[in-house]
Design a protein around this motif. Structure first.
Motif, PDB file in Angstrom:
ATOM      1  N   ILE A 136       0.841  -1.200   0.000  1.00 48.21           N
ATOM      2  CA  ILE A 136       0.000   0.000   0.000  1.00 48.21           C
ATOM      3  C   ILE A 136       0.876   1.250   0.000  1.00 48.21           C
ATOM      4  N   VAL A 137       0.604   2.118  -0.971  1.00 45.73           N
ATOM      5  CA  VAL A 137       1.359   3.366  -1.056  1.00 45.73           C
ATOM      6  C   VAL A 137       0.450   4.512  -0.605  1.00 45.73           C
ATOM      7  N   ILE A 138       0.821   5.141   0.485  1.00 41.06           N
ATOM      8  CA  ILE A 138       0.046   6.259   0.999  1.00 41.06           C
ATOM      9  C   ILE A 138       0.539   7.529   0.330  1.00 41.06           C
ATOM     10  N   LEU A 139      -0.363   8.225  -0.345  1.00 37.78           N
ATOM     11  CA  LEU A 139      -0.020   9.511  -0.957  1.00 37.78           C
ATOM     12  C   LEU A 139      -0.723  10.586  -0.163  1.00 37.78           C
ATOM     13  N   THR A 140       0.023  11.565   0.289  1.00 39.35           N
ATOM     14  CA  THR A 140      -0.603  12.568   1.137  1.00 39.35           C
ATOM     15  C   THR A 140      -0.105  13.973   0.827  1.00 39.35           C
ATOM     16  N   ALA A 141      -1.059  14.896   0.773  1.00 38.37           N
ATOM     17  CA  ALA A 141      -0.715  16.315   0.667  1.00 38.37           C
ATOM     18  C   ALA A 141      -0.867  16.895   2.061  1.00 38.37           C
ATOM     19  N   THR A 142       0.031  17.780   2.428  1.00 42.44           N
ATOM     20  CA  THR A 142      -0.060  18.304   3.789  1.00 42.44           C
ATOM     21  C   THR A 142       0.125  19.810   3.836  1.00 42.44           C
ATOM     22  N   SER A 143      -0.626  20.436   4.726  1.00 44.97           N
ATOM     23  CA  SER A 143      -0.397  21.854   4.980  1.00 44.97           C
ATOM     24  C   SER A 143       0.531  21.962   6.189  1.00 44.97           C
ATOM     25  N   GLY A 144       1.125  20.850   6.592  1.00 45.66           N
ATOM     26  CA  GLY A 144       2.147  20.901   7.635  1.00 45.66           C
ATOM     27  C   GLY A 144       2.034  19.819   8.692  1.00 45.66           C
ATOM     28  N   ASP A 145       0.854  19.645   9.239  1.00 45.88           N
ATOM     29  CA  ASP A 145       0.734  18.726  10.372  1.00 45.88           C
ATOM     30  C   ASP A 145       0.402  17.294   9.978  1.00 45.88           C
ATOM     31  N   THR A 146      -0.462  17.131   8.979  1.00 46.48           N
ATOM     32  CA  THR A 146      -0.799  15.779   8.530  1.00 46.48           C
ATOM     33  C   THR A 146       0.451  15.028   8.112  1.00 46.48           C
ATOM     34  N   GLY A 147       1.318  15.714   7.382  1.00 49.88           N
ATOM     35  CA  GLY A 147       2.501  15.065   6.824  1.00 49.88           C
ATOM     36  C   GLY A 147       3.311  14.371   7.890  1.00 49.88           C
ATOM     37  N   LYS A 148       3.682  15.112   8.898  1.00 46.35           N
ATOM     38  CA  LYS A 148       4.516  14.515   9.936  1.00 46.35           C
ATOM     39  C   LYS A 148       3.762  13.431  10.710  1.00 46.35           C
ATOM     40  N   PHE A 188       8.946   8.912   2.325  1.00 45.20           N
ATOM     41  CA  PHE A 188       9.451   9.828   1.300  1.00 45.20           C
ATOM     42  C   PHE A 188       8.764  11.185   1.452  1.00 45.20           C
ATOM     43  N   VAL A 189       9.542  12.234   1.361  1.00 42.15           N
ATOM     44  CA  VAL A 189       9.006  13.584   1.558  1.00 42.15           C
ATOM     45  C   VAL A 189       9.397  14.441   0.360  1.00 42.15           C
ATOM     46  N   VAL A 190       8.424  15.148  -0.215  1.00 45.66           N
ATOM     47  CA  VAL A 190       8.696  15.993  -1.378  1.00 45.66           C
ATOM     48  C   VAL A 190       8.173  17.404  -1.120  1.00 45.66           C
ATOM     49  N   ALA A 191       9.060  18.396  -1.252  1.00 47.18           N
ATOM     50  CA  ALA A 191       8.630  19.795  -1.140  1.00 47.18           C
ATOM     51  C   ALA A 191       8.192  20.253  -2.518  1.00 47.18           C
ATOM     52  N   ILE A 192       6.973  20.793  -2.636  1.00 47.73           N
ATOM     53  CA  ILE A 192       6.560  21.274  -3.959  1.00 47.73           C
ATOM     54  C   ILE A 192       6.633  22.802  -4.014  1.00 47.73           C
ATOM     55  N   HIS A 193       6.874  23.300  -5.213  1.00 44.03           N
ATOM     56  CA  HIS A 193       6.933  24.749  -5.409  1.00 44.03           C
ATOM     57  C   HIS A 193       5.518  25.235  -5.679  1.00 44.03           C
ATOM     58  N   GLY A 194       4.740  25.339  -4.633  1.00 41.63           N
ATOM     59  CA  GLY A 194       3.346  25.752  -4.767  1.00 41.63           C
ATOM     60  C   GLY A 194       2.726  25.787  -3.391  1.00 41.63           C
ATOM     61  N   ASN A 195       1.397  25.986  -3.326  1.00 47.68           N
ATOM     62  CA  ASN A 195       0.741  26.051  -2.011  1.00 47.68           C
ATOM     63  C   ASN A 195       0.017  24.740  -1.700  1.00 47.68           C
ATOM     64  N   PHE A 196      -0.671  24.708  -0.563  1.00 54.53           N
ATOM     65  CA  PHE A 196      -1.320  23.464  -0.152  1.00 54.53           C
ATOM     66  C   PHE A 196      -2.387  23.006  -1.136  1.00 54.53           C
ATOM     67  N   ASP A 197      -3.180  23.956  -1.643  1.00 52.52           N
ATOM     68  CA  ASP A 197      -4.226  23.569  -2.593  1.00 52.52           C
ATOM     69  C   ASP A 197      -3.621  22.901  -3.833  1.00 52.52           C
ATOM     70  N   ASN A 198      -2.460  23.410  -4.286  1.00 48.96           N
ATOM     71  CA  ASN A 198      -1.771  22.772  -5.417  1.00 48.96           C
ATOM     72  C   ASN A 198      -1.394  21.340  -5.051  1.00 48.96           C
ATOM     73  N   ALA A 199      -0.873  21.165  -3.843  1.00 50.23           N
ATOM     74  CA  ALA A 199      -0.449  19.835  -3.405  1.00 50.23           C
ATOM     75  C   ALA A 199      -1.653  18.899  -3.334  1.00 50.23           C
ATOM     76  N   GLN A 200      -2.743  19.414  -2.767  1.00 48.94           N
ATOM     77  CA  GLN A 200      -3.935  18.585  -2.605  1.00 48.94           C
ATOM     78  C   GLN A 200      -4.551  18.226  -3.954  1.00 48.94           C
ATOM     79  N   SER A 201      -4.660  19.201  -4.867  1.00 56.15           N
ATOM     80  CA  SER A 201      -5.219  18.911  -6.195  1.00 56.15           C
ATOM     81  C   SER A 201      -4.304  17.944  -6.931  1.00 56.15           C
ATOM     82  N   GLY A 202      -2.996  18.108  -6.769  1.00 65.34           N
ATOM     83  CA  GLY A 202      -2.037  17.225  -7.427  1.00 65.34           C
ATOM     84  C   GLY A 202      -2.222  15.787  -6.970  1.00 65.34           C
TER      85      GLY A 202
END
Ligand SMILES: *Cc1c(COP(=O)(O)O)cnc(C)c1O
Length: 497
Positions: A136-148, A188-202
């Motif tokens: 199972i591969v968990i894919l998650t977008a985070t505004s900071g707290d969910t990620g950790k 695995f952690v990836v910093a994206i060049h965008g905001n949380f909504d971009n991460a979530q839509s992605g």
């Protein structure tokens, strides 16, 4: 009949609770919702003497009927153990004339731990029950707290990998350090060049990408989500509202059946939706006060009936609430549309296309339980400062948004009903902003250097989560553009599409 789950965008298909947890998001892009909200089957008089773990079982068994008693109890025992720094798990603290439900005593000192310490166990149990042999591969977008919290929950859990996307400049220093120092071969952690909504839509787009899905399938992988759209996050959050009410009763703070208001600092609308579900289960909750920061889409929605994300995205001192598309609101929209999947799907399509939609007057009537409010950056700072000066209690920026909205509501209405405030993070997690409010600093400069001063002022010991990151090694440095998230996933999992 056992409780089944449906997509908010398709009335036909049903899945079991464990299947809903495994899938995360429905294939049609909708969210899984229970066919009905079960009623509590244990009286408050009995609940008031129960531990957190016992309460969790009473609540969760109702929502997850295809888990056996043994399975569910094992998940609960593994989740709510000494990772939390208090046996109470979610202690209540009286601050002035409100009750703070402190939801930040877990491993990553934010409320996301409440659900993410149990989700990995629910998910691996669900996989076993459904004979899933794929990793199972968990894919998650985070505004900071969910990620950790998700990284901590899934680290080295057999049969899983976790990939977290966060907005490079949209999280606090502590939040970023917590993530990039995460250990575990499967993280695995990836910093994206965008905001949380971009991460979530992605992330949502990756879930809906059929080509990617079949490539993963061939490589022996299956996606799931740790975001608050997963019902396995929502259900554990209902628990602490039941628990908090029961403890208020046990402590003699309220009378039997006395109705209370709940104020929740809101971003993706998961936490407050859990309070709404608790109310529907039978907890005597009166108003649900939804507190936003300057990204006040929800405040405008409750005031006008129109959801409009077409506005500038504001970076605030409460980054976990910097959200313009509150995913879990869809579950409420579906409910107030009379569980009409088609009507909901149309509104969500309009949101995707035009960035806005308006609900019908009939739907608005069903929103009577909710009140919206918001706090500006200055009001947030002021609330932290005032509360510290008058009570000595130091709260974080997110909780302060709620505390301001709560006070504002009381002043405007004269309503003296007792209020529970969901306190969602430790002040240490946002030490820069908190010290700017109560100390002499302007909040700029090295956040980590302010930790000692916060300890001195708050008289609350530095939590383990903070001590750990102070000299930890940076293990994750991956970055990518918003339109390259798929490539990052392919690279990490070594699959070709
Ligand atoms: C995630 C988060 C919120 C917002 O919760 P939602 O369930 O997304 O509404 C508020 N405060 C903190 C500290 C958070 O981490």
């Amino acid at each position: 009949m056992d409780l089944l789950y449906r997509s908010t965008r398709n009335a036909e298909k049903t899945v079991t609770a464990s299947q809903a947890i495994l899938k995360g998001l429905a294939e049609d892009g909708g969210l899984f919702v229970p066919a009905y909200i079960p009623k509590l089957d244990v009286a408050m008089d009995e609940l008031k003497d129960m531990t957190y773990q016992e309460t969790a079982y009473v609540v969760m068994k109702q929502f997850l009927p295809d888990f056996t008693e043994e399975e569910l109890k094992e998940c609960i025992e593994k989740a709510y153990d000494d990772k939390f720094d208090t046996e109470l798990i979610a202690p209540l603290v009286k601050v002035g004339d409100t009750y703070h439900l402190e939801l930040f005593h877990g491993a990553t000192i934010a409320f996301k731990d409440m659900a993410l310490s149990i989700l990995p166990h629910l998910l691996t149990t669900a996989a076993r029950k459904n004979n899933v042999t794929k990793e199972i591969v968990i894919l998650t977008a985070t505004s900071g707290d969910t990620g950790k919290a998700a990284l901590a929950g899934f680290a080295d859990v057999l049969g899983t990998k976790i990939i977290v996307f966060y907005p490079k400049d949209g999280v606090s220093k502590v939040q970023e350090l917590q993530m990039v120092t995460q250990k575990g071969k499967n993280t695995f952690v990836v910093a994206i060049h965008g905001n949380f909504d971009n991460a979530q839509s992605g992330v949502k787009a990756l879930f809906e990408d059929q080509a990617l899905k079949s490539a993963l399938n061939e490589a022996g992988y299956q996606f799931s989500s740790a975001n608050s759209i997963n019902i396995g996050r929502l259900v554990p959050q209902v628990v602490y509202y039941v628990y908090a009410y029961a403890k208020l009763l046990q402590n003699g703070e309220i009378e039997k059946n006395e109705r209370i208001h709940v104020t929740v600092p809101t971003g993706n609308f998961g936490n407050i939706l859990a309070a709404y579900y608790a109310k529907q289960m039978g907890v005597p909750i009166d108003r649900l006060i939804c507190a936003s920061n300057e990204n006040k889409v929800l405040y405008d929605f409750f005031r006008t009936g129109k959801y409009d994300r077409n506005r500038d995205f504001v970076l605030t001192s409460s980054p976990s609430m910097d959200i313009l598309i509150s995913s879990n609101l869809e579950r409420l929209i579906y409910t107030i549309a009379g569980q009409d999947a088609e009507a909901n799907a149309q509104l969500m399509e309009q949101l995707a296309r035009e960035g806005e939609y308006e609900i019908t007057p009939q739907m608005r009537e069903r929103l009577q339980d909710f009140t919206g409010g918001y706090a500006t950056e200055e009001e947030t700072r002021q609330t932290i400062r005032d509360t510290y000066r008058s009570t000595g209690y130091v709260m974080d920026t997110h909780t302060a948004v709620a505390a301001h909205v709560c006070r504002d509501y009381r002043e405007k209405t004269g309503d003296t009903t007792k209020v529970l405030i969901a306190s969602t993070a430790s002040p240490y997690k946002f030490v820069g902003s908190v010290m700017a409010a109560i100390g002499d600093s302007d909040g700029c400069g090295d956040e980590l250097s302010m930790i000692g001063e916060l300890e001195r002022l708050s008289k609350v010991e530095v939590p383990k989560a903070i001590r750990e990151i102070q000299d930890a090694e940076i293990l994750h440095t991956r970055e990518c553009d918003v339109d390259k998230m798929k490539d990052a996933v392919k690279e990490i999992l070594k699959v070709e599409v």
